[in-house]
Design a protein around this motif. Structure first.
Motif, PDB file in Angstrom:
ATOM      1  N   LEU A  68      -4.641 -12.688   0.623  1.00  0.00           N
ATOM      2  CA  LEU A  68      -5.163 -13.717   0.129  1.00  0.00           C
ATOM      3  C   LEU A  68      -5.192 -15.530   0.537  1.00  0.00           C
ATOM      4  O   LEU A  68      -6.360 -15.693   0.163  1.00  0.00           O
ATOM      5  N   VAL A 109      -7.422 -15.436   3.206  1.00  0.00           N
ATOM      6  CA  VAL A 109      -9.001 -15.322   2.492  1.00  0.00           C
ATOM      7  C   VAL A 109      -9.288 -16.652   1.994  1.00  0.00           C
ATOM      8  O   VAL A 109     -10.369 -17.058   2.179  1.00  0.00           O
ATOM      9  N   MET A 158     -12.045 -19.532   3.254  1.00  0.00           N
ATOM     10  CA  MET A 158     -13.375 -19.826   2.643  1.00  0.00           C
ATOM     11  C   MET A 158     -13.655 -21.481   2.241  1.00  0.00           C
ATOM     12  O   MET A 158     -14.815 -22.036   1.797  1.00  0.00           O
ATOM     13  N   PHE A 167     -16.186 -22.147   4.663  1.00  0.00           N
ATOM     14  CA  PHE A 167     -17.173 -22.173   3.730  1.00  0.00           C
ATOM     15  C   PHE A 167     -18.453 -23.075   2.497  1.00  0.00           C
ATOM     16  O   PHE A 167     -19.111 -23.205   2.606  1.00  0.00           O
ATOM     17  N   SER A 194     -19.366 -26.238   4.000  1.00  0.00           N
ATOM     18  CA  SER A 194     -20.530 -26.503   4.612  1.00  0.00           C
ATOM     19  C   SER A 194     -21.830 -25.905   3.604  1.00  0.00           C
ATOM     20  O   SER A 194     -22.685 -25.666   4.557  1.00  0.00           O
ATOM     21  N   LYS A 195     -22.157 -26.580   2.348  1.00  0.00           N
ATOM     22  CA  LYS A 195     -23.110 -25.864   1.210  1.00  0.00           C
ATOM     23  C   LYS A 195     -24.010 -26.830   2.041  1.00  0.00           C
ATOM     24  O   LYS A 195     -25.489 -26.239   2.341  1.00  0.00           O
ATOM     25  N   ASN A 196     -24.762 -27.535   2.096  1.00  0.00           N
ATOM     26  CA  ASN A 196     -25.779 -29.133   2.726  1.00  0.00           C
ATOM     27  C   ASN A 196     -25.989 -28.313   3.962  1.00  0.00           C
ATOM     28  O   ASN A 196     -25.330 -28.496   4.709  1.00  0.00           O
ATOM     29  N   GLU A 197     -27.015 -28.148   4.158  1.00  0.00           N
ATOM     30  CA  GLU A 197     -27.801 -27.906   5.373  1.00  0.00           C
ATOM     31  C   GLU A 197     -28.822 -28.784   5.501  1.00  0.00           C
ATOM     32  O   GLU A 197     -29.308 -29.946   5.459  1.00  0.00           O
ATOM     33  N   SER A 198     -28.679 -29.334   6.991  1.00  0.00           N
ATOM     34  CA  SER A 198     -28.951 -30.203   7.459  1.00  0.00           C
ATOM     35  C   SER A 198     -30.272 -30.367   7.856  1.00  0.00           C
ATOM     36  O   SER A 198     -30.998 -29.340   8.703  1.00  0.00           O
ATOM     37  N   GLY A 199     -31.567 -30.898   7.979  1.00  0.00           N
ATOM     38  CA  GLY A 199     -32.815 -30.886   8.434  1.00  0.00           C
ATOM     39  C   GLY A 199     -33.111 -31.119   9.569  1.00  0.00           C
ATOM     40  O   GLY A 199     -32.214 -32.078  10.433  1.00  0.00           O
ATOM     41  N   ARG A 200     -34.063 -30.852  10.090  1.00  0.00           N
ATOM     42  CA  ARG A 200     -34.244 -30.983  11.902  1.00  0.00           C
ATOM     43  C   ARG A 200     -34.827 -32.770  12.262  1.00  0.00           C
ATOM     44  O   ARG A 200     -34.037 -32.998  13.480  1.00  0.00           O
ATOM     45  N   GLU A 252     -43.900 -36.875   6.820  1.00  0.00           N
ATOM     46  CA  GLU A 252     -43.232 -35.502   5.812  1.00  0.00           C
ATOM     47  C   GLU A 252     -43.605 -35.694   4.652  1.00  0.00           C
ATOM     48  O   GLU A 252     -43.253 -34.879   3.866  1.00  0.00           O
ATOM     49  N   GLU A 308     -44.298 -33.297   1.800  1.00  0.00           N
ATOM     50  CA  GLU A 308     -43.165 -32.751   0.347  1.00  0.00           C
ATOM     51  C   GLU A 308     -43.954 -32.887  -0.974  1.00  0.00           C
ATOM     52  O   GLU A 308     -44.125 -32.043  -1.536  1.00  0.00           O
ATOM     53  N   LYS A 315     -45.104 -29.881  -3.029  1.00  0.00           N
ATOM     54  CA  LYS A 315     -44.518 -29.693  -4.328  1.00  0.00           C
ATOM     55  C   LYS A 315     -45.627 -29.343  -5.873  1.00  0.00           C
ATOM     56  O   LYS A 315     -45.542 -28.290  -6.053  1.00  0.00           O
TER      57      LYS A 315
END
Lengths: 321, 519
Positions: free
Chosen positions: B12, B15, B19, B22, B25-31, B109, B113, B117
């Motif tokens: 545990l 594990v 995480m 995990f 690193s939630k927010n993904e950046s844009g190119r 950009e 957007e 939308k």
């Protein structure tokens, strides 16, 4: 002396193709208060059919004439092996097929996410007239094929690798039991085929951040001799995500919530020994960004006993009255 | 058995440890989130002599002579920069960094957007009719606009073209007044962006802001909160960065707005307002088609939805006149009753029945359907990410985006003209067994919009960035093919669409060769 067979029971419901692809299929870990006895392996096929006509677009309920009825069929194999009487390993591998009854959209099919759980029962004691057990369950799931996630509501899953941690308690008095559990599901981000997408803002990337989720499960009913019959109430709440905007398509990172009410039954045959039949049904009574699905499942499970010396070992847990 | 709890605890623990990354690193950046500041290879100081699109001349709109850099007024403006710089917050630094990547890029950009939308078809009324968005009440459902591909193509074209003309005018005055940048006047000014020899009055960033804001009032009237917030941020970023004084910004914004007014006036009379047509128009398409002995297109949506902007083919093009637009209309598709049509329909059935994962990838990468920035927006993204590597000046950025987007808008016009002239049914109408791998567009089949857009875009971009010509051609072909794989177009739609698009793109190439900007 055969009560431990019931361990086969809920692992079937375990894998849920919850709500016909609108809610994540994976991560419903093994959630019953029963353990498989050491060196016993329970395995079997399962079939499920789920469909909906109405769905929640955000909190607004609607139908979509261009989808008609969206249905999901599931064919899966599940198993549960007793490493010891207190430690089980479970797995599930589903094949999913989706279809819309109206409109022009193409259905999809394929192998979805494989799941693997470790279930541990550290506490077992008599309290009052009954027997209390407590469990810790950890599960992982991951896509077993390169299926498309971003084609909701017809995608067969969301592709997110997940890790779920569940705590569970079970209390049985006589023939009646109650099981309650709570799970936190960590979900990994996913990649989609598009290289830009709009949620509540624009994202110039093919990577999608997937919110984690919480799940609660409460079940109660009859558990004695060859039969288990129970009612189940469960809830899946996505911790974040966004609502489907008006007349838009769903997206994997939507805030998908669902509360379901259902019944499960399992009957184990005396002949042939080791074979049991399971059946279940449930209905979504409240939701958000999911279909209002009705689901039925049926399956057959067989126990293979690898204990050479003792052909039918009693599970310590199942010291039934 | 006694060892078991320990074993599990360790598991545990592992594990849980596993995480943590995990969860973090939630927010993904844009190119394009973390781009370096734009540092043009050339200033294009003489761009005031480039050929504008609507302006009669670069000095059609006057700009007043700036105050001298020795005056107390100017010195007060320098002090404004210094006071910002004395206490910079992280947020202010982030704003400077964001906008320093390029004014034309960032506004493109933002526009993509807004399109994404608003690219949502209205939900039906209870009686099975469909409501129409209302520009004078943009926030009521259905919100204005429904930014579908023709609407979006036109929006991209107007914003880009207005920004280009505004920058041509700005460069005229930059050269005329030759007022240096604040850091050239006062060496104690910090610069948070690369320095340039380009005169700073009027500000090139502010003309881009002014033109964008003015155009977007017309095109996205319900999103003024976002637009104004971005505009304020952009102007402030230039002052904080030490790149402009306030009078550079104010003169630039006023010029940008004035130039854009000319485009707004054109947009109000370019016939796009009537592109939705009337019931009489919709019926006439059908009866005309039947009179020719052909099976007419019908909407496969439930309830049946009126076709998307059926009169868009009549909109006034940027690159050619209305007679030329009609001359660009391709010849007819195979007759609906012909063996050729049956053969083409059968081909599509075969393609959708063989729905491989690679086919899904191609279809979904190029789908650009509901809730996206549309195919023109996708091509803008492709262009922008290549232009970033070219280190263009702002005026060249604007010129190249304008060339691309005028070609895309004119492609929409010629394509929509053909679609409604021929009113040809979709493959899934000819054979209901054909199930589509993405949403079925609600307008006739011939010719493919994706193919026309892509043919035009690839042609323009290949002229602008010749080193990428092979890649653009491959992308255009894949975009075109994606519509056959998706089950929504026949081969003839796609092949003719690509060819027609190339012809339209060539008008932009011709313009590019003669607009004085060189390469």
């Amino acid at each position: 002396m055969t009560k431990f067979w019931k361990a086969c029971f809920q692992c079937c419901l375990a894998l849920f193709i919850l709500l016909a692809a609108l809610v994540p299929a994976a991560a419903q870990t093994e959630i019953d208060g029963i353990m498989m006895t050491k060196n016993n392996f329970c395995v079997g096929p399962m079939y499920g059919y789920s469909s909906w006509k109405s769905y929640w677009e955000g909190t607004r309920k609607r139908e979509n004439l261009n989808l008609g009825r969206v249905s999901t069929e599931m064919f899966s194999v599940m198993g549960n092996y007793g490493i010891s009487n207190k430690l089980n390993i479970l797995f599930a591998v589903p094949y999913i097929k989706t279809k819309a009854s109206a409109g022009t959209l193409h259905g999809v099919e394929g192998i979805q996410d494989g799941s693997l759980w470790v279930k541990w029962m550290p506490i077992e004691k008599s309290i009052g007239k009954g027997n209390l057990t407590a469990y810790g369950i950890a599960g992982v799931s991951a896509p077993l094929s390169n299926y498309v996630a971003d084609f909701l509501p017809l995608s067969i899953g969301l592709r997110s690798k997940s890790l779920s941690l569940r705590v569970m308690g079970d209390y049985q008095v006589g023939k009646i039991f109650v099981t309650a559990s709570g799970t936190y599901i960590f979900r990994d981000n996913i990649k989609i085929d598009r290289d830009a997408y709009y949620t509540t803002e624009m994202h110039y990337t093919n990577k999608v951040s997937m919110p984690d989720a919480l799940s609660f499960n409460l079940r109660t009913g009859y558990r004695y001799a060859n039969l288990i019959a129970e009612a189940v109430l469960d809830n899946w709440t996505t911790l974040g995500g966004f609502d489907i905007t008006r007349n838009n398509m769903p997206f994997p990172s939507n805030r998908m919530n669902a509360t379901r009410l259902g019944v499960n039954m399992k009957y184990e045959l005396n002949i042939p020994r080791g074979l049991s039949i399971v059946a279940s049904g449930n209905y979504v009574i409240a939701g958000r960004n999911v279909g209002q699905a009705t689901t039925v499942n049926g399956g057959l499970f067989y126990i293979i006993n690898f204990n050479k010396k003792q052909p039918t070992t009693t599970s310590p847990k199942q010291s039934q009255p | 058995m006694k060892k078991l709890p320990l074993y599990i605890s360790i598991l545990l623990l592992l594990v849980t440890a596993g995480m943590i990354p995990f969860a973090c690193s939630k927010n993904e950046s844009g190119r394009t989130d973390d781009l370096p500041a734009l540092q043009p290879d050339k200033t294009d100081l003489d761009a005031g002599s480039w050929k504008p699109i609507l302006l009669t001349s670069a000095n059609e709109f006057p700009v007043s002579t700036p105050v001298a850099t020795t005056t107390p007024e100017y010195i007060a403006q320098l002090n404004e920069i210094k006071s910002w710089q004395a206490s910079l917050t992280d947020n202010e630094r982030n704003i400077v960094k964001y906008w320093s990547a390029g004014a034309v890029l960032r506004w493109n950009e933002i526009l993509r957007e807004l399109v994404a939308k608003h690219n949502l078809p209205p939900y039906q009324n209870d009686d099975g009719t469909y409501p129409v968005p209302n520009a004078s009440n943009p926030l009521a459902y259905p919100q204005f606009p429904f930014a579908n591909p023709p609407y979006a193509a036109r929006a991209y074209a107007y914003v880009s073209a207005a920004q280009y003309d505004a920058l041509v005018a700005a460069h005229y005055y930059k050269k005329l007044f030759n007022r240096p940048a604040p850091y050239k006047v006062d060496a104690t000014i910090n610069t948070l962006v690369p320095q340039t020899d380009l005169p700073s009055y009027p500000s090139e960033d502010a003309v881009v802001v002014g033109a964008a804001v003015e155009m977007l009032k017309l095109l996205f009237p319900g999103d003024q909160d976002l637009i104004q917030q971005k505009a304020e941020e952009h102007k402030r970023a230039r002052i904080i960065a030490g790149a402009n004084v306030r009078s550079d910004i104010e003169a630039g914004e006023a010029l940008g707005k004035a130039v854009a007014q000319k485009f707004v006036a054109r947009a109000r009379t370019d016939r796009a307002g009537a592109a939705g047509g009337t019931q009489a128009d919709w019926t006439k398409f059908e009866t005309d088609c039947m009179a020719r002995g052909e099976t007419p297109w019908y909407s496969q949506e439930l309830p049946k939805r009126p076709p998307m902007l059926p009169m868009f083919g009549k909109v006034k093009a940027f690159l050619f006149d209305s007679l030329t637009a009609i001359s660009l209309r391709p010849g007819p598709p195979p007759l609906t009753g012909s063996a050729k049509m049956k053969e083409e329909t059968d081909e599509i059935l075969k393609l959708v029945n063989d729905d491989s994962r690679e086919n899904y990838r191609i279809v979904h990468f190029w789908a650009d359907g509901v809730g996206t920035s549309t195919p023109p927006g996708h091509w803008d993204a492709i262009a922008a990410e290549d232009f970033i590597k070219q280190h263009y000046s702002e005026v060249r950025w604007a010129r190249n985006m304008a060339l691309l987007n005028m070609a895309l808008m004119d492609a929409a016009i010629v394509c929509w003209d053909a679609k409604f002239f021929y009113f040809n049914p979709r493959p899934s109408q000819m054979n209901p067994k054909i199930k589509t791998l993405t949403g079925l567009p609600n307008f006739p089949s011939y010719i493919s919009g994706h193919s026309t857009f892509s043919g035009a875009a690839a042609t323009v971009l290949s002229h602008l960035v010749p080193g990428r010509a092979g890649a653009y051609d491959a992308m255009a072909r894949e975009a075109s093919l994606s519509r056959m794989l998706a089950g929504i177009h026949y081969r003839a739609d796609c092949e003719m669409g690509l060819e027609c698009g190339k012809n339209i793109g060539n008008y932009a190439v011709q313009r590019a060769k003669t607009d004085g900007a060189g390469d």
